[in-house]
Write a protein that holds these residues in place. Structure first.
Motif, short mmCIF file in Angstrom:
data_model
loop_
_atom_site.label_atom_id
_atom_site.label_comp_id
_atom_site.label_asym_id
_atom_site.label_seq_id
_atom_site.Cartn_x
_atom_site.Cartn_y
_atom_site.Cartn_z
N ASN A 49 -3.54 5.71 -3.50
CA ASN A 49 -4.75 6.52 -3.34
C ASN A 49 -5.37 6.26 -1.97
O ASN A 49 -6.27 5.44 -1.83
N GLU A 50 -4.84 6.93 -0.94
CA GLU A 50 -5.34 6.76 0.44
C GLU A 50 -5.33 5.29 0.86
O GLU A 50 -6.24 4.83 1.54
N GLU A 51 -4.28 4.56 0.49
CA GLU A 51 -4.25 3.12 0.73
C GLU A 51 -3.60 2.73 2.05
O GLU A 51 -3.83 1.63 2.56
N LYS A 59 -5.85 7.10 5.54
CA LYS A 59 -6.97 7.81 4.93
C LYS A 59 -6.65 9.29 4.86
O LYS A 59 -6.16 9.89 5.80
N GLY A 60 -6.89 9.87 3.68
CA GLY A 60 -6.66 11.29 3.49
C GLY A 60 -5.29 11.64 2.97
O GLY A 60 -4.99 12.82 2.79
N CYS A 69 0.81 -1.22 0.00
CA CYS A 69 0.00 0.00 0.00
C CYS A 69 0.84 1.27 0.00
O CYS A 69 0.37 2.34 0.38
N THR A 87 -7.21 0.97 4.98
CA THR A 87 -8.29 1.92 4.68
C THR A 87 -9.27 1.24 3.73
O THR A 87 -9.06 0.11 3.29
N GLU A 88 -10.31 1.96 3.36
CA GLU A 88 -11.30 1.41 2.44
C GLU A 88 -10.72 1.16 1.06
O GLU A 88 -11.24 0.33 0.30
N THR A 89 -9.64 1.85 0.69
CA THR A 89 -9.07 1.72 -0.65
C THR A 89 -7.81 0.84 -0.69
O THR A 89 -7.20 0.70 -1.74
N THR A 90 -7.39 0.28 0.44
CA THR A 90 -6.24 -0.62 0.43
C THR A 90 -6.54 -1.83 -0.44
O THR A 90 -7.60 -2.45 -0.32
N LYS A 104 -5.69 -4.58 5.46
CA LYS A 104 -6.56 -3.53 4.95
C LYS A 104 -6.52 -2.34 5.90
O LYS A 104 -7.15 -2.34 6.96
#
Length: 264
Positions: A195-197, A200-201, A140, A169-172, A167
């Motif tokens: 991408n925020e992986e 977050k943010g 990530c 974040t939600e995008t990991t 995981k």
């Protein structure tokens, strides 16, 4: 193919063995090492045993074939870190961070994690800050993606299946097939984005720093709050990062004197 050892002392032979094993894309046997270096098999066994005792070589899991050892990997990363923490190379990092206006960092891969060896911060901390000595996962981070993308496809797939794809974040990306697709895209493009992986943010990107023979030494990256720079907008950082990475590649084998000047 037989490799000629330039000098024939015990240390020269041991170094040649380490270099030969490090150059291979798969584990090698003692007999293969002896043949490649024109060494008597008993001599090769003795030197390999000494190197294995010191953690510079180790047997591949479940085999009698050899790969580089954990101590050698750790030492390599430490040496690379020291090489980048010179006055001139830190100045290159500081200059590109100033040009981009965001934190820039140099990372290497050690023991299947990304280890950061130098960083420059030019703005107030917001979100993720990679500092020297800190480590992060491969799957990530942009540096981790570049490292994995440059592995042979079978080795890459094996590593993806072996890594704990946590995981964060939600995008990991935690699906092996999805990660393999991203790594192939990274390989073809030559640089990586996240991408925020990991946090977050926070988004980021990185480019490779290559040796004169085009081997991966380290990666130069940037981490930035998505509130300031979007994932899509990261692309504008790639040209200045690549320019700085090329300069770092040119200077990595130069020796600095006590005043910070480089010499050959």
């Amino acid at each position: 193919m037989t490799t000629r050892i330039e000098k024939d002392g015990p240390l020269d032979r041991a170094f040649a063995i380490v270099r030969h094993v490090a150059d291979q894309r798969k584990a090698v046997s003692a007999a293969e090492i002896a043949k490649a270096l024109s060494l008597p098999l008993p001599t090769a066994h003795r030197l390999i045993g000494n190197l294995e005792d010191r953690g510079l070589l180790q047997k591949a899991l479940g085999t009698k074939r050899y790969v580089v050892g954990n101590q050698l990997v750790t030492l390599s990363a430490t040496v690379i870190g020291a090489a980048f923490r010179t006055a001139r190379r830190h100045a290159v990092l500081r200059a590109v961070a100033g040009e981009i206006g965001e934190q820039c960092e140099i990372g290497v891969v050690r023991d299947n994690v990304v280890a950061y060896v130098d960083s420059v911060r030019v703005s107030e901390p917001q979100g993720l800050q990679f500092n020297p000595g800190e480590a992060a996962p491969l799957h990530c981070t942009s540096t981790g993606k570049i490292y994995m993308s440059r592995l042979p496809e079978r080795t890459r797939a094996k590593l993806c299946r072996a890594l704990p794809l946590t995981k964060f974040t939600e995008t990991t990306i935690v699906d092996v097939h999805g990660l393999m697709k991203v790594l192939e895209d990274t390989r073809q493009r030559g640089w990586a984005k996240t991408n925020e992986e990991y946090v977050k943010g926070v988004v980021g990107c990185a480019v490779p720093i290559l040796s004169p023979d085009r081997e991966l030494i380290a990666c130069l990256g940037v981490s930035v709050p998505v509130a300031r720079v979007s994932f899509v907008e990261l692309d504008r950082f790639i040209p200045p990062l690549q320019k700085a990475a090329a300069l770092l590649s040119e200077t990595i084998l130069q020796v600095e004197d006590d005043d910070g000047a480089d010499s050959q």
